[in-house]
Design an enzyme around this catalytic site. Structure first.
Site, short mmCIF file in Angstrom:
data_model
loop_
_atom_site.label_atom_id
_atom_site.label_comp_id
_atom_site.label_asym_id
_atom_site.label_seq_id
_atom_site.Cartn_x
_atom_site.Cartn_y
_atom_site.Cartn_z
N CYS A 1 0.84 -1.20 0.00
CA CYS A 1 0.00 0.00 0.00
C CYS A 1 0.87 1.25 0.00
CB CYS A 1 -0.93 0.00 1.21
SG CYS A 1 -2.15 1.34 1.21
N CYS A 2 1.90 1.27 0.85
CA CYS A 2 2.83 2.40 0.89
C CYS A 2 3.57 2.56 -0.43
CB CYS A 2 3.83 2.23 2.03
SG CYS A 2 3.16 2.53 3.68
N CYS B 1 -1.32 8.34 7.37
CA CYS B 1 -2.64 8.02 6.85
C CYS B 1 -3.55 7.56 7.99
CB CYS B 1 -2.54 6.91 5.80
SG CYS B 1 -1.61 7.40 4.33
N CYS C 1 -3.42 3.90 9.41
CA CYS C 1 -2.14 3.43 9.95
C CYS C 1 -1.56 4.38 11.00
CB CYS C 1 -1.15 3.24 8.81
SG CYS C 1 -1.73 2.08 7.54
N CYS D 1 7.54 3.66 6.17
CA CYS D 1 6.71 3.49 4.97
C CYS D 1 7.53 2.99 3.79
CB CYS D 1 6.01 4.80 4.62
SG CYS D 1 7.14 6.14 4.20
#
Length: 241
Positions: free
Chosen positions: A124-125, A207, A210, A231
């Site tokens: 995702c990062c 985010c 997280c 990240c």
């Protein structure tokens, strides 16, 4: 510094290796002045955390029209977006841009399944932060970061000027000697705007999915419960698509 500015290809050592700062900014202002004098294409990748607010103020004094990029993942807190608007008003000459990922959160869910950050936060990062920053830095020789040595073991060896293997560039980190107390002293002394979430025990704001509350100055609130502390922007190895 009396020598040619280092690039990724010809980096040998930090030109500030023997620098023992004694000024009130612990060397930050001198390093920033040097960086903007050496690299015309330098960009500051800012997360608009407490350190970011300090760096923006220091940068504005050396380069009022500096380029600042925020990695807009589409998953940030409303308080973060509100802060960015305040900063734009305070420093109207700064070139602040919002860099978005190649796909929206909805498109990501369609391609990788919903809530990818829970199942594979590294991926995702990579999609929402690393790839966008790659695009930003691809045309620049150097970039700035607000890393501090005190933040975590993985950041304790950071120098003022670093060879960045992840983005094949030069990474300048002016705040390496600053403590969490130094950051907040500067913010208060200069009456700077900051993310209101800091007042609610969120020392590190990323985010929404997280980010959790944590102790003062502690990054333990990021990716809580997961075997993840970065990240990927400041590490060599990352997950890929």
């Amino acid at each position: 510094m009396g020598q040619q500015a280092p690039t990724y290809e010809r980096f040998t050592k930090d030109p500030f290796e023997d620098f023992q700062p004694e000024d009130e900014t612990k060397g930050a202002q001198e390093v920033i002045q040097w960086a903007y004098g050496q690299y015309e294409d330098i960009v500051y990748a800012c997360s608009f955390g407490a350190e970011g607010i300090v760096l923006i103020d220091l940068i504005s004094k050396a380069a009022p029209e500096a380029r600042v990029v925020f990695l807009d993942t589409g998953l940030h807190f409303e308080e973060t977006y509100q802060l960015i608007e305040k900063v734009k008003q305070r420093y109207p000459k700064l070139q602040i841009t919002m860099k978005k990922p190649p796909i929206t959160v909805e498109e990501q869910a369609e391609q990788y399944g919903s809530a990818l950050w829970k199942r594979n936060p590294d991926q995702c990062c990579y999609i929402r932060k690393i790839k966008p920053l790659e695009e930003v830095i691809s045309g620049s020789t150097a970039w700035l970061s607000g890393l501090r040595r005190e933040q975590s073991p993985s950041r304790s060896k950071t120098n003022f000027v670093n060879k960045d293997e992840r983005f094949k560039s030069i990474k300048v980190c002016p705040l390496i000697y600053w403590t969490w107390e130094d950051v907040w002293s500067y913010i208060r002394l200069n009456s700077l705007d900051y993310n209101e979430l800091h007042d609610q025990n969120y020392p590190s704001v990323g985010c929404i999915p997280c980010t959790a509350q944590a102790a003062d100055g502690d990054r333990s609130g990021r990716w809580k419960g997961l075997n993840k502390t970065e990240c990927g922007l400041h590490t060599t190895n990352t997950a890929s698509e």
